[in-house]
Every structure is written in structure tokens, then in C-alpha cells.
Design an enzyme around this catalytic site. Structure first.
Site, PDB file in Angstrom:
ATOM      1  N   ASP A 193     -75.745  49.478  13.437  1.00 41.94           N
ATOM      2  CA  ASP A 193     -74.762  49.110  14.460  1.00 41.94           C
ATOM      3  C   ASP A 193     -75.305  49.343  15.864  1.00 41.94           C
ATOM      4  O   ASP A 193     -75.056  48.554  16.783  1.00 41.94           O
ATOM      5  CB  ASP A 193     -73.475  49.912  14.253  1.00 41.94           C
ATOM      6  CG  ASP A 193     -72.882  49.690  12.872  1.00 41.94           C
ATOM      7  OD1 ASP A 193     -72.884  48.541  12.424  1.00 41.94           O
ATOM      8  OD2 ASP A 193     -72.438  50.673  12.252  1.00 41.94           O
ATOM      9  N   HIS A 220     -68.913  52.639  10.406  1.00 43.12           N
ATOM     10  CA  HIS A 220     -69.323  51.275  10.063  1.00 43.12           C
ATOM     11  C   HIS A 220     -68.137  50.526   9.453  1.00 43.12           C
ATOM     12  O   HIS A 220     -68.063  50.281   8.261  1.00 43.12           O
ATOM     13  CB  HIS A 220     -70.490  51.325   9.085  1.00 43.12           C
ATOM     14  CG  HIS A 220     -71.122  49.996   8.841  1.00 43.12           C
ATOM     15  ND1 HIS A 220     -71.880  49.356   9.787  1.00 43.12           N
ATOM     16  CD2 HIS A 220     -71.104  49.179   7.756  1.00 43.12           C
ATOM     17  CE1 HIS A 220     -72.318  48.207   9.297  1.00 43.12           C
ATOM     18  NE2 HIS A 220     -71.856  48.080   8.065  1.00 43.12           N
TER      19      HIS A 220
END
Length: 243
Positions: A193, A220
Site C-alpha cells: 500500500d 489493508h
């Protein structure tokens, strides 16, 4: 013409590297098993990758083999791990690579490790919800963590298996049940990410992504994940154009 002692030692080392558990040349070569590099005597981290033959596991195995801090690398999977092990072991770096195939060899793969990385599980496929993904990967993570708590309870565990927001709590509960839980040794890997955020922001700013650092919080998950654009380095305001 008889080979020299030095040649015998070189042959023994090559044989030991290819077959670390079947070294048969100690008697004629003068090379003792305790001196053999496959014993993992070199200083460094002993790392096991569970799910080494998968789409994440294969490049991850290569990166670990390239890492100078790694001295021993165990590659485990339920399929195809021998081929991955052979390919990775041929890289000309110092880490000793050993392969393990199937549930019966999992304990050997885990014993003595300092770090266990878990990319094992199925990837999210078209039409598959995160609940579907959870139902499959949760059982895989639970089984692996039960063996980890038995074979290497002090190990650091890095969980990549999705959905990370759910698999990390599952692992925590398994370790709590076996009384081996240490919150400082159980980590969910969400660096992907951060890498994505760095790339997207760098494209907007016209910068090299390696020069950009975007903190990402919330784990996430599409619902909770949040890039902190106010904390970007270098600061966004310096690079924003005035309309």
C-alpha cells in the site's frame, strides 16, 4: 591421477550444497560435516517462506536469497517447491537454500528459524469477495501458525496472506491459545500500500517515486485504508502548482 585435497574439498562442498542432508564424502575428503556451509554456520538470519512457490512467494524467495543478512533460507509449499528451490539455490549469493514439500516436511522447514514469512494462500480472483478469500486463507494461516507455535515459538512472523486485516488477528488468537503470543513478533505486511501510494503521488508531482514517502494507515482494507497526504515527504505544498 588422483585429485588433490583441495579439489576433493571443492567437490564435497558442491555435493553438500546440492544434497545437504546426504553428505557422504566426509571420510575421503577431510571435510567435516561441522565445517560444511550447509550447516548454516554463517552469521545471519534463518528465514522460512511458507508458500514459496506462489505468485508472491517466488519473487520473495529471490529477494531473500539476494539479502546479505540472510544465511539460511527454507522454502516450503504444498506443490512445486523443489523446482523453486533448485532455481533460487543457483543464485550466486551466500544464503544456503533448502526446500520442503508438503505437510509432513513443515516442521523441519520451521525448526530453528528466526523469521517466518507467510505469503501462503489463494489470491483474490475475479468475482471473489473478501469474505470468500477469508474463508479459504483463514484455515491455511491457522494451520501454519499452530505449527509455528510448536516448532519456533520465539520466531518473528510476517503475514502477507490476504485479507491481512483478518489473518493477523487469527494468527494472534492461535498464538494466545498456545501462550506464545508476542505482539512485537507478529506483523502484517502492508508495504504494498505504501509503494502504491508513493508511486501515485510521485506521478502527480512529477518526482521519482524513490524520493516520495506517503504514510498509510488503516490496514489493508478498502474501507479503512487511508494515505496521509498531509504527511507526505517532501511536503505537497512545495510542489503544487498555483492555478
Amino acid at each position: 591421477m588422483q585429485p588433490s585435497a583441495e579439489a576433493n574439498q571443492r567437490i564435497a562442498r558442491i555435493s553438500a550444497h546440492l544434497q545437504p542432508f546426504n553428505l557422504q564424502m566426509e571420510g575421503n575428503s577431510g571435510l567435516r560435516r561441522g565445517d560444511c556451509r550447509t550447516k548454516g554456520g554463517d552469521p545471519g538470519f534463518k528465514v522460512a517462506i511458507l508458500g514459496a512457490a506462489g505468485g508472491i512467494g517466488q519473487p520473495l524467495s529471490m529477494l531473500m536469497k539476494m539479502n546479505p543478512l540472510v544465511s539460511v533460507l527454507h522454502l516450503y509449499d504444498v506443490v512445486n517447491s523443489p523446482g523453486v528451490t533448485a532455481d533460487v539455490s543457483h543464485m550466486d549469493t551466500g544464503a544456503v537454500v533448502r526446500g520442503f514439500l508438503g505437510q509432513p516436511q513443515l516442521e523441519n522447514a520451521l525448526t530453528g528459524m528466526d523469521l517466518v514469512i507467510i505469503p501462503a494462500g489463494v489470491p483474490r480472483k475475479p468475482g471473489m469477495t473478501r469474505d470468500d478469500l477469508f474463508n479459504i486463507n483463514a484455515g491455511i494461516v491457522k494451520t501454519l501458525c499452530e505449527l509455528i507455535s510448536k516448532c519456533c515459538p520465539k520466531v518473528i512472523v510476517n503475514l502477507i496472506s490476504n485479507p491481512v486485516n483478518s489473518t493477523v488477528p487469527i494468527a494472534a488468537e492461535v498464538f494466545k491459545k498456545s501462550r506464545t503470543y508476542d505482539p512485537k513478533r507478529l506483523l502484517g505486511v502492508t508495504m504494498l500500500d505504501v509503494v502504491r501510494a508513493n508511486t501515485f503521488v510521485a506521478e502527480v508531482l512529477g518526482l521519482d517515486p524513490r524520493e516520495v514517502d506517503v504514510p498509510v494507515v488503516g490496514g489493508h482494507s478498502g474501507v479503512t485504508i487511508l494515505p496521509l497526504l498531509s504527511q507526505v515527504k517532501p511536503p505537497l505544498l512545495i510542489h503544487c502548482r498555483r492555478n
